[in-house]
Design a protein around this motif. Sequence first.
Motif, PDB file in Angstrom:
ATOM      1  N   ARG A   1      26.562  -0.920  85.769  1.00 18.99           N
ATOM      2  CA  ARG A   1      27.686  -0.420  86.572  1.00 18.99           C
ATOM      3  C   ARG A   1      28.839   0.036  85.687  1.00 18.99           C
ATOM      4  N   LYS A   2      29.159  -0.736  84.655  1.00 21.48           N
ATOM      5  CA  LYS A   2      30.247  -0.368  83.751  1.00 21.48           C
ATOM      6  C   LYS A   2      29.895   0.903  82.989  1.00 21.48           C
ATOM      7  N   LEU A   3      28.646   1.037  82.551  1.00 23.97           N
ATOM      8  CA  LEU A   3      28.229   2.243  81.845  1.00 23.97           C
ATOM      9  C   LEU A   3      28.318   3.467  82.758  1.00 23.97           C
ATOM     10  N   MET A   4      27.969   3.303  84.021  1.00 22.78           N
ATOM     11  CA  MET A   4      28.104   4.413  84.971  1.00 22.78           C
ATOM     12  C   MET A   4      29.577   4.760  85.173  1.00 22.78           C
ATOM     13  N   ASP A   5      30.431   3.743  85.236  1.00 25.12           N
ATOM     14  CA  ASP A   5      31.872   3.966  85.359  1.00 25.12           C
ATOM     15  C   ASP A   5      32.390   4.738  84.137  1.00 25.12           C
ATOM     16  N   CYS A   6      31.900   4.388  82.953  1.00 25.75           N
ATOM     17  CA  CYS A   6      32.296   5.100  81.742  1.00 25.75           C
ATOM     18  C   CYS A   6      31.931   6.580  81.843  1.00 25.75           C
ATOM     19  N   LEU A   7      30.733   6.878  82.304  1.00 22.47           N
ATOM     20  CA  LEU A   7      30.316   8.275  82.462  1.00 22.47           C
ATOM     21  C   LEU A   7      31.182   8.994  83.487  1.00 22.47           C
ATOM     22  N   ASN A   8      31.513   8.320  84.588  1.00 23.04           N
ATOM     23  CA  ASN A   8      32.407   8.919  85.584  1.00 23.04           C
ATOM     24  C   ASN A   8      33.741   9.286  84.952  1.00 23.04           C
ATOM     25  N   ARG A   9      34.277   8.381  84.157  1.00 23.76           N
ATOM     26  CA  ARG A   9      35.579   8.604  83.516  1.00 23.76           C
ATOM     27  C   ARG A   9      35.520   9.702  82.457  1.00 23.76           C
ATOM     28  N   LEU A  10      34.317  10.014  81.988  1.00 21.82           N
ATOM     29  CA  LEU A  10      34.140  11.117  81.040  1.00 21.82           C
ATOM     30  C   LEU A  10      33.848  12.432  81.759  1.00 21.82           C
ATOM     31  N   GLY A  11      33.892  12.408  83.104  1.00 20.10           N
ATOM     32  CA  GLY A  11      33.737  13.636  83.874  1.00 20.10           C
ATOM     33  C   GLY A  11      32.331  13.918  84.367  1.00 20.10           C
ATOM     34  N   TYR A  12      31.518  12.890  84.509  1.00 19.93           N
ATOM     35  CA  TYR A  12      30.142  13.073  84.959  1.00 19.93           C
ATOM     36  C   TYR A  12      29.929  12.439  86.325  1.00 19.93           C
ATOM     37  N   ASP A  13      29.137  13.105  87.161  1.00 21.18           N
ATOM     38  CA  ASP A  13      28.730  12.560  88.449  1.00 21.18           C
ATOM     39  C   ASP A  13      27.428  11.788  88.268  1.00 21.18           C
ATOM     40  N   ILE A  14      27.263  10.763  89.080  1.00 22.01           N
ATOM     41  CA  ILE A  14      26.025   9.982  89.065  1.00 22.01           C
ATOM     42  C   ILE A  14      25.518   9.897  90.491  1.00 22.01           C
ATOM     43  N   GLU A  15      24.253  10.206  90.671  1.00 21.83           N
ATOM     44  CA  GLU A  15      23.607  10.082  91.976  1.00 21.83           C
ATOM     45  C   GLU A  15      22.485   9.059  91.856  1.00 21.83           C
ATOM     46  N   ILE A  16      22.370   8.196  92.848  1.00 23.18           N
ATOM     47  CA  ILE A  16      21.302   7.203  92.875  1.00 23.18           C
ATOM     48  C   ILE A  16      20.367   7.579  94.013  1.00 23.18           C
ATOM     49  N   CYS A  17      19.099   7.702  93.690  1.00 25.24           N
ATOM     50  CA  CYS A  17      18.085   8.084  94.675  1.00 25.24           C
ATOM     51  C   CYS A  17      17.187   6.880  94.943  1.00 25.24           C
ATOM     52  N   VAL A  18      17.071   6.495  96.191  1.00 25.53           N
ATOM     53  CA  VAL A  18      16.207   5.378  96.576  1.00 25.53           C
ATOM     54  C   VAL A  18      15.071   5.940  97.427  1.00 25.53           C
ATOM     55  N   LYS A  19      13.839   5.584  97.066  1.00 26.38           N
ATOM     56  CA  LYS A  19      12.673   6.061  97.815  1.00 26.38           C
ATOM     57  C   LYS A  19      11.597   4.993  97.802  1.00 26.38           C
ATOM     58  N   PRO A  20      10.671   5.030  98.749  1.00 26.94           N
ATOM     59  CA  PRO A  20       9.598   4.037  98.782  1.00 26.94           C
ATOM     60  C   PRO A  20       8.740   4.127  97.514  1.00 26.94           C
ATOM     61  N   ALA A  21       8.325   2.978  97.024  1.00 24.14           N
ATOM     62  CA  ALA A  21       7.481   2.917  95.821  1.00 24.14           C
ATOM     63  C   ALA A  21       6.015   3.039  96.212  1.00 24.14           C
ATOM     64  N   GLY A  22       5.225   3.517  95.298  1.00 24.11           N
ATOM     65  CA  GLY A  22       3.789   3.614  95.509  1.00 24.11           C
ATOM     66  C   GLY A  22       3.073   2.304  95.229  1.00 24.11           C
ATOM     67  N   GLN A  23       3.794   1.339  94.679  1.00 30.30           N
ATOM     68  CA  GLN A  23       3.254   0.032  94.325  1.00 30.30           C
ATOM     69  C   GLN A  23       3.984  -1.045  95.122  1.00 30.30           C
ATOM     70  N   PRO A  24       3.446  -2.264  95.158  1.00 32.59           N
ATOM     71  CA  PRO A  24       4.131  -3.338  95.877  1.00 32.59           C
ATOM     72  C   PRO A  24       5.533  -3.635  95.332  1.00 32.59           C
ATOM     73  N   VAL A  25       5.719  -3.434  94.013  1.00 29.27           N
ATOM     74  CA  VAL A  25       7.030  -3.630  93.395  1.00 29.27           C
ATOM     75  C   VAL A  25       7.455  -2.311  92.790  1.00 29.27           C
ATOM     76  N   GLY A  26       8.658  -1.867  93.126  1.00 28.48           N
ATOM     77  CA  GLY A  26       9.162  -0.596  92.597  1.00 28.48           C
ATOM     78  C   GLY A  26       9.651  -0.734  91.166  1.00 28.48           C
ATOM     79  N   HIS A  27      10.196   0.355  90.638  1.00 23.58           N
ATOM     80  CA  HIS A  27      10.720   0.330  89.282  1.00 23.58           C
ATOM     81  C   HIS A  27      12.011   1.153  89.213  1.00 23.58           C
ATOM     82  N   LEU A  28      12.752   0.948  88.139  1.00 21.72           N
ATOM     83  CA  LEU A  28      13.994   1.670  87.901  1.00 21.72           C
ATOM     84  C   LEU A  28      13.708   2.818  86.957  1.00 21.72           C
ATOM     85  N   LYS A  29      14.387   3.950  87.183  1.00 21.96           N
ATOM     86  CA  LYS A  29      14.169   5.116  86.338  1.00 21.96           C
ATOM     87  C   LYS A  29      15.457   5.911  86.255  1.00 21.96           C
TER      88      LYS A  29
END
Length: 111
Positions: free
Chosen positions: A79-107
């Motif tokens: 969260r802090k790293l994303m805040d740093c990017l925001n403060r440097l002028g970058y947008d961040i979008e988080i996309c959530v979608k169903p996983a193909g496996q029983p446990v999803g992953h972060l990417k």
Amino acid sequence: MKKYPVDGIAFEPSSGNVFADLGLADADKLQIKSGLVGEISKAIRKLELTQEQAARRMGIVQPKVSGMLRGDFSGLSERKLMDCLNRLGYDIEICVKPAGQPVGHLKLAVV
């Protein structure tokens, strides 16, 4: 993973996540953090900021910036790293979608 010989040396292909390959806990989170830090580093260079200027803009102290740029991001949350990017002028979008496996992953996907 299966090892393959090349010139008499056995090697093992990467899974795509060096932290997982090293057997580290929270490998997905470490991969996300390293990707965010990479983008922060690019942004600092693009904006031609000194570490002190970047620190002020990101709301952290200069030694944290120095450590981060050397790969020590252990004391910074995603969260802090994303805040740093925001403060440097970058947008961040988080996309959530169903996983193909029983446990999803972060990417992290960078545009």
